[in-house]
Design an enzyme around this catalytic site. Structure first.
Site, PDB file in Angstrom:
ATOM      1  N   GLU A  66       0.821  -1.203   0.000  1.00 47.84           N
ATOM      2  CA  GLU A  66       0.000   0.000   0.000  1.00 47.84           C
ATOM      3  C   GLU A  66       0.855   1.254   0.000  1.00 47.84           C
ATOM      4  O   GLU A  66       1.775   1.377   0.816  1.00 47.84           O
ATOM      5  CB  GLU A  66      -0.901   0.053   1.243  1.00 47.84           C
ATOM      6  CG  GLU A  66      -1.922  -1.056   1.349  1.00 47.84           C
ATOM      7  CD  GLU A  66      -2.742  -0.938   2.624  1.00 47.84           C
ATOM      8  OE1 GLU A  66      -3.884  -1.406   2.630  1.00 47.84           O
ATOM      9  OE2 GLU A  66      -2.230  -0.363   3.619  1.00 47.84           O
ATOM     10  N   CYS A  67       0.563   2.176  -0.893  1.00 44.62           N
ATOM     11  CA  CYS A  67       1.142   3.513  -0.895  1.00 44.62           C
ATOM     12  C   CYS A  67       2.669   3.478  -0.798  1.00 44.62           C
ATOM     13  O   CYS A  67       3.344   3.182  -1.777  1.00 44.62           O
ATOM     14  CB  CYS A  67       0.508   4.349   0.211  1.00 44.62           C
ATOM     15  SG  CYS A  67       0.553   6.128  -0.107  1.00 44.62           S
ATOM     16  N   GLY A  68       3.255   3.728   0.374  1.00 49.03           N
ATOM     17  CA  GLY A  68       4.697   3.678   0.501  1.00 49.03           C
ATOM     18  C   GLY A  68       5.265   2.322   0.135  1.00 49.03           C
ATOM     19  O   GLY A  68       6.342   2.224  -0.469  1.00 49.03           O
TER      20      GLY A  68
ATOM     21  N   MET B  62       5.347   2.152  -3.552  1.00 49.34           N
ATOM     22  CA  MET B  62       6.481   2.921  -4.058  1.00 49.34           C
ATOM     23  C   MET B  62       7.781   2.113  -3.957  1.00 49.34           C
ATOM     24  O   MET B  62       8.650   2.183  -4.826  1.00 49.34           O
ATOM     25  CB  MET B  62       6.596   4.243  -3.299  1.00 49.34           C
ATOM     26  CG  MET B  62       5.442   5.212  -3.589  1.00 49.34           C
ATOM     27  SD  MET B  62       5.165   6.456  -2.300  1.00 49.34           S
ATOM     28  CE  MET B  62       6.704   7.362  -2.335  1.00 49.34           C
TER      29      MET B  62
ATOM     30  N   GLY C 128      -0.739  -0.765  -4.804  1.00 49.35           N
ATOM     31  CA  GLY C 128      -1.263   0.512  -5.282  1.00 49.35           C
ATOM     32  C   GLY C 128      -1.260   1.550  -4.183  1.00 49.35           C
ATOM     33  O   GLY C 128      -0.959   1.261  -3.026  1.00 49.35           O
TER      34      GLY C 128
END
Length: 442
Positions: A317-319, A322, A414
């Site tokens: 998720e998110c970080g 990334m 994502g």
């Protein structure tokens, strides 16, 4: 079960300061206190944990229905003398995810914090607006950054408007710094315990604690306890957790444990490899602040890449999403190599991207749901990606849609964050995927 929501007039009005001050004072009195955060915020519960020394949980009326919210309060505040629930944004902001919505659904009284800097009599207009805007359970007000000479004015305004004065916090230098996703995290403040203790002393002096706790003496409405399946296979799930990956819904991992999972936390910054596990969770946080350190830990990046590419069920998720990219750019725009699972680059934009609640519909089967099924999520990030994915179609309440997330039978990656309590079947499906992976690779 005594409980109260500490709401506010807007973001940045002092809700977290007042909440932490109150928690510190209640704890010093020897009370058993539990804490909650209204909405999807990760950072404020970190401060609650530092104050009271126990877990703090999110109560989100967008993610969860009324029965689930009551079940969570009933479970996590069962041994408490009082539960303090910190609101989100302004009291009425956030539509079905607002503090006002949570107050109504759970029949919890609210105390509104007003930032009084630069105001005197105009405070009364703000109070009147909040009291009369919509039907509500506002019990009274706490006045932040109120000069002591204006305390009589605040008391008089409360009397005129037929509401309660619960005290104030004066102007002080006990501030908590902010960054692009809100407050800095509690672990980043060297003297955090000293600051919180001093805030508790201010609360004891200036907040009418006995009066406030007396107003929130209410029974919890009836609810049906949630049925949580328990698996006998007990899969092990490796979960990233350090200063770069710290955006964690505590209740998500506690739910996995209730289902029989073993959680093994690890640090992508300092450990050399992902622990032996049947599943992997890469949560959000601030990897952009530690991009150079992450890039230097080549053995960990290789281990993450090998784990995901082996078919290990993975939530990123998110970080965490990334981290799976080929490259991550820091605030200056300098790029660093990451795990290389997702072809693309994550980069800063200087502003919030796709902020808010969404409903996502799956294009294909994935570890969270089946094709055509929908789940609720939340986005809050300043970084974006050259490859956001098309595994889901996201939709906001105003009808806007876009594609997001990389998915496969074993991967969800994502920007959107997921709360398992929005649909326990999400966690159940992920656990089943982990069990299957463990059996196949045992």
């Amino acid at each position: 079960m005594r409980r109260v929501i500490i709401g506010g007039t807007k973001s940045g009005c002092g809700k977290t300061t007042v909440t932490c001050a109150l928690l510190a004072a209640l704890k010093k009195r020897g009370l058993n206190v539990s804490a909650f955060k209204c909405g999807p915020d990760y950072i404020d519960p970190m401060f609650h944990r530092k104050v009271i020394g126990v877990s703090s949980h999110n109560l989100d009326s967008f993610f969860c229905d009324r029965n689930t919210l009551l079940d969570m309060i009933g479970e996590y505040a069962a041994e408490s003398d009082i539960a303090v629930i910190e609101g989100v944004m302004g009291f009425y902001d956030g539509a079905c995810g607002s503090a006002h919505s949570l107050s109504e659904l759970t029949e919890t009284p609210a105390v509104i914090v007003i930032d009084c800097k630069g105001m005197s009599d105009s405070v009364g207009a703000v109070m009147s607006g909040f009291l009369h805007y919509r039907p509500n359970r506002i019990a009274g007000f706490i006045f932040d950054r109120l000069p002591e000479k204006l305390i009589p004015l605040a008391e008089r305004l409360c009397g005129e408007l037929g509401t309660e004065y619960f005290g104030c916090l004066p102007k002080c230098d006990l501030t908590i710094d902010s960054r692009h996703l809100g407050l800095v995290t509690a672990d980043e403040i060297a003297d955090i315990r000293t600051k919180l203790a001093e805030l508790g002393e201010l609360a004891e002096k200036y907040i009418l604690i006995d009066k406030l706790t007396g107003c929130c003496d209410a029974e919890l409405p009836g609810y049906i306890p949630l049925e949580i399946p328990r698996f006998s296979e007990a899969p092990t799930i490796a979960a990233a957790k350090d200063k770069a990956f710290c955006f964690i819904y505590q209740e998500n991992f506690e739910l996995l444990e209730k289902m029989g999972c073993n959680i093994r936390y690890f640090s992508p910054l300092s450990d050399s490899a992902v622990p032996d596990a049947d599943g992997l969770i890469l949560c959000g946080g601030y990897p952009e602040l530690y991009a150079a350190e992450l890039a230097a830990n080549t053995s960990m990046l290789a281990s993450i890449r090998e784990s995901v590419c082996s078919g290990m069920p993975t939530i990123a998720e998110c970080g965490g999403f990334m981290l799976l990219h080929d490259e991550l750019a820091d605030k200056s725009g300098k790029s660093y190599p990451m795990a290389g699972v997702i072809g693309g680059r994550s980069f800063p934009t200087g502003k919030l991207q796709r902020f808010g609640y969404i409903t996502m519909t799956a294009a294909g089967d994935n570890p969270l749901c089946r094709a055509g099924e929908s789940i609720r999520a939340h986005e809050f990030h300043y970084w974006d990606s050259t490859s956001c994915g098309n595994g889901f179609t996201a939709e906001k309440s105003d009808g806007r849609t876009w594609k997001c997330c990389h998915t496969s039978g074993e991967l969800y990656a994502g920007f959107p964050h997921i709360n398992f309590y929005s649909d326990i079947r999400i966690a159940e499906r992920f656990v089943q995927k982990c069990i299957s992976f463990g059996v196949a690779n045992g």
